[in-house]
Design a protein around this motif. Structure first.
Motif, PDB file in Angstrom:
ATOM      1  N   LYS A 132      47.723  34.224  45.749  1.00 40.51           N
ATOM      2  CA  LYS A 132      47.456  36.172  44.781  1.00 40.51           C
ATOM      3  C   LYS A 132      46.750  35.414  43.303  1.00 40.51           C
ATOM      4  O   LYS A 132      45.501  35.536  42.181  1.00 40.51           O
ATOM      5  N   VAL A 133      47.757  34.540  42.771  1.00 40.29           N
ATOM      6  CA  VAL A 133      47.388  33.872  41.189  1.00 40.29           C
ATOM      7  C   VAL A 133      45.906  33.210  40.964  1.00 40.29           C
ATOM      8  O   VAL A 133      45.220  33.119  40.708  1.00 40.29           O
ATOM      9  N   LYS A 134      46.299  32.575  41.975  1.00 38.52           N
ATOM     10  CA  LYS A 134      45.105  31.782  41.980  1.00 38.52           C
ATOM     11  C   LYS A 134      43.588  32.080  42.906  1.00 38.52           C
ATOM     12  O   LYS A 134      42.260  31.898  42.359  1.00 38.52           O
ATOM     13  N   GLY A 135      44.181  32.851  43.367  1.00 37.31           N
ATOM     14  CA  GLY A 135      42.985  33.903  43.738  1.00 37.31           C
ATOM     15  C   GLY A 135      41.977  34.457  42.692  1.00 37.31           C
ATOM     16  O   GLY A 135      41.109  34.371  42.463  1.00 37.31           O
ATOM     17  N   LEU A 136      42.671  34.536  41.778  1.00 33.36           N
ATOM     18  CA  LEU A 136      42.697  35.559  40.623  1.00 33.36           C
ATOM     19  C   LEU A 136      41.478  34.256  39.926  1.00 33.36           C
ATOM     20  O   LEU A 136      40.050  34.698  39.201  1.00 33.36           O
ATOM     21  N   LEU A 137      42.072  33.113  39.683  1.00 37.30           N
ATOM     22  CA  LEU A 137      41.378  31.934  39.036  1.00 37.30           C
ATOM     23  C   LEU A 137      40.114  31.888  39.127  1.00 37.30           C
ATOM     24  O   LEU A 137      39.194  31.835  39.093  1.00 37.30           O
ATOM     25  N   GLN A 138      40.542  31.444  40.701  1.00 37.38           N
ATOM     26  CA  GLN A 138      38.783  31.433  41.793  1.00 37.38           C
ATOM     27  C   GLN A 138      38.185  32.178  41.695  1.00 37.38           C
ATOM     28  O   GLN A 138      37.034  31.778  41.947  1.00 37.38           O
ATOM     29  N   ASP A 139      38.173  33.608  41.571  1.00 34.99           N
ATOM     30  CA  ASP A 139      37.470  34.821  41.341  1.00 34.99           C
ATOM     31  C   ASP A 139      36.878  34.603  39.799  1.00 34.99           C
ATOM     32  O   ASP A 139      35.874  35.725  39.507  1.00 34.99           O
ATOM     33  N   GLY A 140      36.925  33.675  38.950  1.00 35.94           N
ATOM     34  CA  GLY A 140      36.572  33.525  37.501  1.00 35.94           C
ATOM     35  C   GLY A 140      37.529  34.236  37.201  1.00 35.94           C
ATOM     36  O   GLY A 140      36.786  34.728  35.461  1.00 35.94           O
ATOM     37  N   TYR A 141      38.193  35.334  36.751  1.00 38.99           N
ATOM     38  CA  TYR A 141      38.779  35.723  35.562  1.00 38.99           C
ATOM     39  C   TYR A 141      39.753  35.206  35.147  1.00 38.99           C
ATOM     40  O   TYR A 141      40.575  33.978  35.438  1.00 38.99           O
ATOM     41  N   PRO A 142      39.748  35.046  33.542  1.00 39.39           N
ATOM     42  CA  PRO A 142      40.341  34.436  32.366  1.00 39.39           C
ATOM     43  C   PRO A 142      41.261  34.508  32.542  1.00 39.39           C
ATOM     44  O   PRO A 142      42.334  35.892  32.391  1.00 39.39           O
ATOM     45  N   ALA A 143      42.508  33.759  32.269  1.00 39.93           N
ATOM     46  CA  ALA A 143      44.176  33.955  32.159  1.00 39.93           C
ATOM     47  C   ALA A 143      44.690  34.673  30.796  1.00 39.93           C
ATOM     48  O   ALA A 143      45.046  35.571  31.341  1.00 39.93           O
ATOM     49  N   CYS A 144      43.991  34.395  29.514  1.00 37.92           N
ATOM     50  CA  CYS A 144      44.223  35.189  28.820  1.00 37.92           C
ATOM     51  C   CYS A 144      43.960  36.797  28.803  1.00 37.92           C
ATOM     52  O   CYS A 144      44.057  37.830  28.507  1.00 37.92           O
ATOM     53  N   GLN A 145      43.114  37.907  30.515  1.00 40.16           N
ATOM     54  CA  GLN A 145      42.658  39.116  30.177  1.00 40.16           C
ATOM     55  C   GLN A 145      43.339  39.518  31.378  1.00 40.16           C
ATOM     56  O   GLN A 145      44.188  40.314  30.649  1.00 40.16           O
ATOM     57  N   PHE A 146      44.086  38.323  32.092  1.00 35.38           N
ATOM     58  CA  PHE A 146      44.890  38.174  33.500  1.00 35.38           C
ATOM     59  C   PHE A 146      46.284  38.691  32.694  1.00 35.38           C
ATOM     60  O   PHE A 146      47.225  39.895  32.806  1.00 35.38           O
ATOM     61  N   MET A 147      46.620  38.184  31.464  1.00 34.90           N
ATOM     62  CA  MET A 147      48.168  37.929  30.761  1.00 34.90           C
ATOM     63  C   MET A 147      48.204  39.282  30.243  1.00 34.90           C
ATOM     64  O   MET A 147      48.466  40.073  30.027  1.00 34.90           O
ATOM     65  N   GLU A 148      46.680  40.039  29.452  1.00 30.92           N
ATOM     66  CA  GLU A 148      46.563  41.055  28.538  1.00 30.92           C
ATOM     67  C   GLU A 148      47.463  42.559  29.578  1.00 30.92           C
ATOM     68  O   GLU A 148      47.716  43.947  29.275  1.00 30.92           O
ATOM     69  N   GLN A 149      46.219  42.104  31.052  1.00 28.11           N
ATOM     70  CA  GLN A 149      46.337  43.398  31.473  1.00 28.11           C
ATOM     71  C   GLN A 149      47.896  43.115  31.944  1.00 28.11           C
ATOM     72  O   GLN A 149      48.989  44.554  32.691  1.00 28.11           O
ATOM     73  N   LEU A 150      48.285  42.356  32.798  1.00 30.43           N
ATOM     74  CA  LEU A 150      49.919  42.327  33.185  1.00 30.43           C
ATOM     75  C   LEU A 150      50.674  42.967  31.883  1.00 30.43           C
ATOM     76  O   LEU A 150      51.494  43.502  32.616  1.00 30.43           O
ATOM     77  N   MET A 151      50.388  42.646  31.240  1.00 32.74           N
ATOM     78  CA  MET A 151      51.487  43.199  29.718  1.00 32.74           C
ATOM     79  C   MET A 151      52.115  44.424  29.827  1.00 32.74           C
ATOM     80  O   MET A 151      52.548  45.695  29.586  1.00 32.74           O
ATOM     81  N   ASP A 152      50.222  44.915  29.521  1.00 35.18           N
ATOM     82  CA  ASP A 152      50.149  46.649  30.028  1.00 35.18           C
ATOM     83  C   ASP A 152      50.907  47.044  30.793  1.00 35.18           C
ATOM     84  O   ASP A 152      51.374  48.206  31.125  1.00 35.18           O
ATOM     85  N   ALA A 153      50.777  46.660  32.447  1.00 36.47           N
ATOM     86  CA  ALA A 153      51.520  47.312  33.657  1.00 36.47           C
ATOM     87  C   ALA A 153      52.658  46.854  33.499  1.00 36.47           C
ATOM     88  O   ALA A 153      53.305  47.812  33.814  1.00 36.47           O
ATOM     89  N   ILE A 154      53.336  45.926  32.796  1.00 33.87           N
ATOM     90  CA  ILE A 154      54.643  45.762  32.699  1.00 33.87           C
ATOM     91  C   ILE A 154      55.595  46.775  32.136  1.00 33.87           C
ATOM     92  O   ILE A 154      56.221  47.400  32.205  1.00 33.87           O
ATOM     93  N   ILE A 155      54.294  46.909  31.388  1.00 36.14           N
ATOM     94  CA  ILE A 155      55.365  48.263  30.011  1.00 36.14           C
ATOM     95  C   ILE A 155      55.103  49.557  30.026  1.00 36.14           C
ATOM     96  O   ILE A 155      56.202  50.004  29.828  1.00 36.14           O
ATOM     97  N   ALA A 156      53.730  49.942  30.528  1.00 41.08           N
ATOM     98  CA  ALA A 156      53.991  50.713  31.347  1.00 41.08           C
ATOM     99  C   ALA A 156      54.834  51.207  32.784  1.00 41.08           C
ATOM    100  O   ALA A 156      55.424  52.907  33.311  1.00 41.08           O
ATOM    101  N   ASP A 157      55.570  49.894  33.936  1.00 41.95           N
ATOM    102  CA  ASP A 157      55.895  50.643  34.304  1.00 41.95           C
ATOM    103  C   ASP A 157      57.608  50.876  34.344  1.00 41.95           C
ATOM    104  O   ASP A 157      58.256  50.222  33.878  1.00 41.95           O
ATOM    105  N   GLU A 158      57.955  52.339  34.643  1.00 42.30           N
ATOM    106  CA  GLU A 158      59.564  52.114  34.213  1.00 42.30           C
ATOM    107  C   GLU A 158      61.016  51.821  35.270  1.00 42.30           C
ATOM    108  O   GLU A 158      61.147  52.140  35.050  1.00 42.30           O
TER     109      GLU A 158
END
Length: 350
Positions: free
Chosen positions: A280-306
């Motif tokens: 899944k992670v390699k697929g994101l990189l191959q699709d051109g999504y930058p790691a910094c953007q992934f980290m920011e969105q992952l952090m938001d998702a983790i914070i919001a996950d009850e």
């Protein structure tokens, strides 16, 4: 092939006795819509009030330090002030340097010192009173080395009579104390949504941008208070999607990871399948999504996950912070993303 080249040269030549007209100059919107004067500056009331007091009441201009997030108007504000103060003499009276490109001690000793040594005795063409000092603007001053900042502090002292300094930075903590104690500090806050809406709507009307109201809201959300980012995205979208700009178009140009992709990564971490998580992670990189953007969105998702305990969130976010710091030092994106998802799986598979 030869006929095509000959015809092409005939079109661009001067066979008709007419000179080819130069194309009109096209300015980036971020430059085109910069404030022309202090009265045009939005928000940042504290700074604007001080600058107006200098312009209207003739109060003394101190050395200044503008700090705050990018895209909040630091450069635009001081340039607007310089236009109001110096008018047609702006090029002679203002020296603007980007300290992130030229941040060594040599720049302070040569460019800054030489400009500070020149005299300022010209008169404005419009007859208005012009201050008898020059202005040096150092953008991204927090990127300057410590030795360069120490040399700058000495230069500020020696040439204080005929020169004013304005330092712009994102992180005031990276400026040495001897400089911060010699400057009036002004914090620039993220722009309120209403001000961003007004500016985007103004540009939309002037440039005839066909953007839906939902897309405008998405643009403001993606920009996160950074006006420069919002305007640049809007100009790119206008070139790419002349018919109509939709919220999906905004997310594409901002290179946001789809929410479904982030959810898939979190669910894969819970499933205890490391191979699936890596794919899944390699697929994101191959699709051109930058790691910094992934980290920011992952952090938001983790914070919001009850469903994730606070202790687990702390460990995951701590690893995201370490990865972000490593990336700024030039680390490999793939390595850092693997480190994050490894901690993510360890915490969620307990």
């Amino acid at each position: 092939m030869h006929a095509f080249l000959k015809g092409g040269s005939g079109v661009t030549g001067s066979t008709g006795g007419e000179k080819k007209k130069a194309p009109p100059r096209v300015l980036p919107w971020i430059e085109k819509y910069r404030p022309k004067g202090v009265n045009d500056v939005c928000a940042q009331e504290e700074v604007v009030a001080m600058l107006k007091a200098v312009l209207i009441e003739g109060k003394e201009l101190p050395n200044m330090l503008f700090y705050g997030p990018p895209g909040t108007g630091k450069t635009s504000t001081i340039l607007a002030m310089a236009r109001d103060m110096f008018g047609n003499l702006m090029k002679e009276r203002v020296c603007e340097l980007n300290a992130s490109d030229e941040r060594g001690i040599a720049v302070v000793r040569e460019k800054v010192k030489n400009f500070a040594m020149t005299t300022a005795n010209s008169q404005r063409a419009d007859g208005k009173k012009c201050p008898n000092f020059k202005l040096i603007i150092l953008d991204e001053a927090d990127s300057m080395t410590k030795s360069a900042q120490e040399a700058l502090r000495r230069t500020m002292e020696v040439y204080s009579k005929g020169t004013r300094f304005c330092l712009l930075c994102n992180y005031v903590s990276r400026i040495i104390d001897p400089i911060t104690s010699r400057t009036a500090k002004f914090r620039f806050r993220l722009l309120p949504k209403e001000i961003q809406y007004n500016q985007i709507r103004h540009i939309k009307e002037v440039e005839n941008v066909n953007i839906s109201e939902n897309a405008v809201e998405e643009l403001i959300s993606v920009a996160a208070g950074d006006m420069r980012r919002a305007v640049n995205f809007l100009q790119s979208l206008h070139r790419l999607h002349a018919e109509e700009i939709t919220p999906d178009d905004v997310r594409d140009v901002a290179i946001l990871c789809p929410d479904g992709k982030i959810s898939e990564v979190v669910n894969s971490a819970r499933s205890k399948s490391y191979d699936n998580l890596v794919s899944k992670v390699k697929g994101l990189l191959q699709d051109g999504y930058p790691a910094c953007q992934f980290m920011e969105q992952l952090m938001d998702a983790i914070i919001a996950d009850e469903g994730i305990e606070d202790g687990q969130k702390v460990n995951i976010i701590n690893q995201i912070g370490k990865a972000d710091h490593a990336l700024t030092d030039g680390s490999d994106e793939n390595v850092q993303m693997m480190a994050i998802v490894s901690v993510l799986q360890r915490e969620l598979s307990r």
